[in-house]
Design a protein around this motif. Structure first.
Motif, short mmCIF file in Angstrom:
data_model
loop_
_atom_site.label_atom_id
_atom_site.label_comp_id
_atom_site.label_asym_id
_atom_site.label_seq_id
_atom_site.Cartn_x
_atom_site.Cartn_y
_atom_site.Cartn_z
N ARG A 116 -71.73 -50.75 14.26
CA ARG A 116 -71.88 -52.10 14.81
C ARG A 116 -73.08 -52.09 15.76
N HIS A 225 -66.41 -63.12 3.74
CA HIS A 225 -67.05 -63.52 4.99
C HIS A 225 -66.85 -65.01 5.16
N GLU B 32 -74.68 -61.34 10.41
CA GLU B 32 -73.31 -61.33 9.91
C GLU B 32 -72.80 -59.91 9.77
N ASP B 36 -70.80 -58.32 13.07
CA ASP B 36 -69.40 -58.52 12.73
C ASP B 36 -68.83 -57.37 11.92
N LYS B 37 -69.70 -56.62 11.23
CA LYS B 37 -69.23 -55.55 10.36
C LYS B 37 -69.73 -54.23 10.91
N ASP B 51 -68.22 -57.27 23.15
CA ASP B 51 -67.61 -57.91 21.99
C ASP B 51 -67.44 -59.40 22.20
N LEU B 55 -69.22 -62.22 20.05
CA LEU B 55 -68.47 -63.25 19.36
C LEU B 55 -69.03 -64.64 19.68
N LYS B 58 -72.24 -65.10 17.95
CA LYS B 58 -72.02 -65.22 16.52
C LYS B 58 -71.56 -66.63 16.16
#
Lengths: 292, 143
Positions: A116, A225, B32, B36-37, B51, B55, B58
Motif C-alpha cells: 500500500r 472495485h 485505486e 486501496d489495494k 488510513d 480514505l 480517496k
C-alpha cells in the motif's frame, strides 16, 4: 526541513546520497514499494530504478524475502509530513506514480507483492524485522501470485454516444411528424432521451454480466472495485462495472480475445481493459481475501 | 525467471506495457490500486492515522460514496417512476421488463410536474413570455 531537502534535490544537480549515507542517517526513513523473494531478478532490477525524491532503490533481504526500498526524508515522510503531501493532489500523483512505476518495473521480472502507498519504516533494520515477522504470510501470497498478472475491466454506459449514433429504425416518427408545439417537441425529445439512456444502461448492465461470465472462466480470482465516478474518472460516460481479475500470464492474450468485440454493435456501451498490472488487488493476505 | 512477464503479455498491451502503465496510466486507476489495494502492513510511521486521511482523499477524488453509487447505480431506472410503461413509445418496450408502478401516486403526474418545471426554466432562459402552467398541450401530451 522538508523544504530544504526538496530544494537541494530539485535544481540542475540532483542530490544523490549513497545508499550507505542514507541508511546510517536518522533523517532518512525506509520506504517499501514491494516484497518478493530474495535472490531473484529483483536484485538486478532494483539498482536501475529511481524511487521517491530521486532515491536509489535497493533490496533489503531477510529470511529468503526481499523488500524493494528507497530512502526518503524522514520529515516529509513522517505521519504529519505525509499527510500534508497526500492532501495535495499534485504531490499525491507524483508519489503514487513513482510508487507504481517501481512496483511495475519489479513485476516485469519477478513475482512481487505491491505494498500500500506510504508504507514507511524508520530504517532498514525495521524492514528486515517486518520481513521475518510476516515471512510465512508473504511466502504463501507470493506462491499464489506467481505467474499471474492483474487485468482491470471497466464497463461504461454512455447515453450521449448512443444518442449520437442511434440504432436503425429508432425514433423514426419524429422526422415525419407534422410540426409540433414547443412544449410537445420538448416532451418528445425528453422522452427519446430517456429511452436512449435507459437502453444504454440496460445494454451496459447486460454486457457487464457477460463480461463477468467470460472473464471469470479465464481468471483465477476476481475483485470488484467501486465504479469510478469522482472527478478523476476519465472515461466518457458512466462507469457501471469496475473489476479486477487475476489472470495467469499465459492466458492474458486469451483474456483479451474473449472480451474483444463484445461491445460492438451496442451504441453507448464500452469496455475498457487496463493492465497488465502488478497484482495489487490480490495482494491481501488469504485470511482476509475473498474465498475463491 | 528466464522469460519475463513482459515477453508474454497480451496483444493489446503493446511492446512495453509496463512503461506505458507507469508513465501514463489513468491516475484514477493507479490511485485505486495504490491507495486501496496492495499489502497493508503496519509501518513505523503511523499508518493507521494515515488510513483515515487516505480514505478521505480517496472518496473525494475518485470514488463515490455508497449512497452516490446507489443513486447513480446500474439499476437506477428500475426505481424511476418517470420511466413507467406509459412514458415509453410502444414499439420500444423491451419484452420481459417488469413495469414498476409501485410508487403509490401517479408517476405520470410526477413526471408532468417535473417537465413543466423544466419547461418553465427553458422558457425563462430563452425569454419566452408564456408560462409552462398556462400551456394546455403539455398536459394533453401526457394523457
Amino acid at each position: 526541513m522538508t523544504s530544504h531537502l526538496q530544494g537541494a534535490a530539485s535544481p540542475g544537480q540532483p542530490r544523490r546520497l549513497s545508499t550507505e549515507q542514507r541508511e546510517s542517517d536518522h533523517s532518512w526513513s525506509s520506504y517499501v514499494y514491494a516484497i518478493g523473494r530474495a535472490g531473484t531478478d529483483l536484485d538486478a532490477i532494483a539498482p536501475r530504478l529511481t524511487g521517491l525524491r530521486d532515491g536509489r532503490v535497493r533490496t533489503v533481504a531477510a529470511d529468503g524475502l526481499a523488500a524493494l526500498v528507497s530512502s526518503v526524508p524522514a520529515g516529509a515522510f513522517s505521519a504529519e509530513g505525509m499527510k500534508a503531501q497526500l492532501e495535495n493532489l499534485t504531490e499525491l500523483e507524483q508519489i503514487a506514480r513513482t510508487h507504481h512505476t517501481v512496483v511495475e518495473a519489479a513485476h516485469t521480472g519477478a513475482t512481487v507483492l505491491p505494498m500500500r502507498l506510504a508504507t514507511v519504516y524508520l530504517d532498514d533494520a525495521r524492514v528486515r524485522a517486518m520481513l521475518r515477522e510476516r515471512g510465512a504470510e508473504f511466502d504463501a501470497l507470493l506462491s499464489r501470485l506467481e505467474g499471474h498478472a492483474e487485468l482491470g475491466v471497466k464497463v461504461y454506459a454512455d447515453p450521449r454516444a448512443a444518442a449520437a449514433d442511434p440504432p436503425p429504425a429508432a425514433e423514426g416518427p419524429d422526422r415525419a411528424a407534422p410540426p409540433v408545439s414547443p412544449g410537445r417537441a420538448y416532451l418528445q425529445q425528453r422522452r427519446a432521451q430517456r429511452q436512449t439512456q435507459r437502453d444504454a444502461y440496460r445494454a451496459a448492465g447486460a454486457l457487464a454480466d457477460e463480461v463477468r461470465g467470460r472473464a471469470t472462466g479465464l481468471a483465477r480470482d476476481r475483485v470488484t472495485h467501486r465504479p469510478q465516478q469522482g472527478e478523476l474518472a476519465a472515461g466518457a460516460g458512466e462507469n457501471i462495472a469496475n473489476e479486477a481479475y487475476l489472470v495467469p500470464v499465459d492466458r492474458l492474450r486469451e483474456f483479451h480475445r474473449a472480451l474483444a468485440g463484445l461491445a460492438d454493435g451496442l451504441p453507448g456501451v464500452r469496455i475498457e481493459v487496463t493492465g497488465p498490472w502488478a497484482p495489487y488487488s490480490f495482494a491481501t493476505p488469504p485470511a482476509e481475501s475473498r474465498s475463491a | 525467471m528466464s522469460d519475463s512477464l513482459a515477453a508474454r503479455m497480451g496483444p493489446s498491451a503493446g511492446p512495453s506495457p509496463y512503461g506505458r502503465q507507469g508513465s501514463s496510466a489513468n491516475l484514477a486507476d493507479i490511485l485505486e490500486r495504490v491507495l486501496d489495494k496492495g499489502v497493508v502492513i503496519a509501518g513505523d510511521i503511523q499508518i493507521n492515522l494515515l488510513d483515515i486521511e487516505l480514505l478521505t482523499i480517496k472518496l473525494r477524488l475518485l470514488v463515490a460514496s455508497v449512497d452516490k453509487a446507489k443513486e447513480m447505480g446500474i439499476d437506477w431506472w428500475e426505481h424511476d417512476p418517470s420511466l413507467s410503461s406509459r412514458a415509453r413509445p410502444p414499439q420500444q418496450v423491451p419484452t420481459g421488463h417488469p413495469v414498476k408502478t409501485d410508487r403509490g401516486s401517479d408517476p405520470l403526474a410526477e413526471e408532468n410536474r417535473q417537465l413543466r418545471a423544466e419547461l418553465a426554466e427553458l422558457r425563462a432562459a430563452i425569454g419566452s413570455p408564456r408560462s409552462a402552467d398556462g400551456h394546455p398541450t403539455d398536459h394533453e401530451e401526457e394523457q
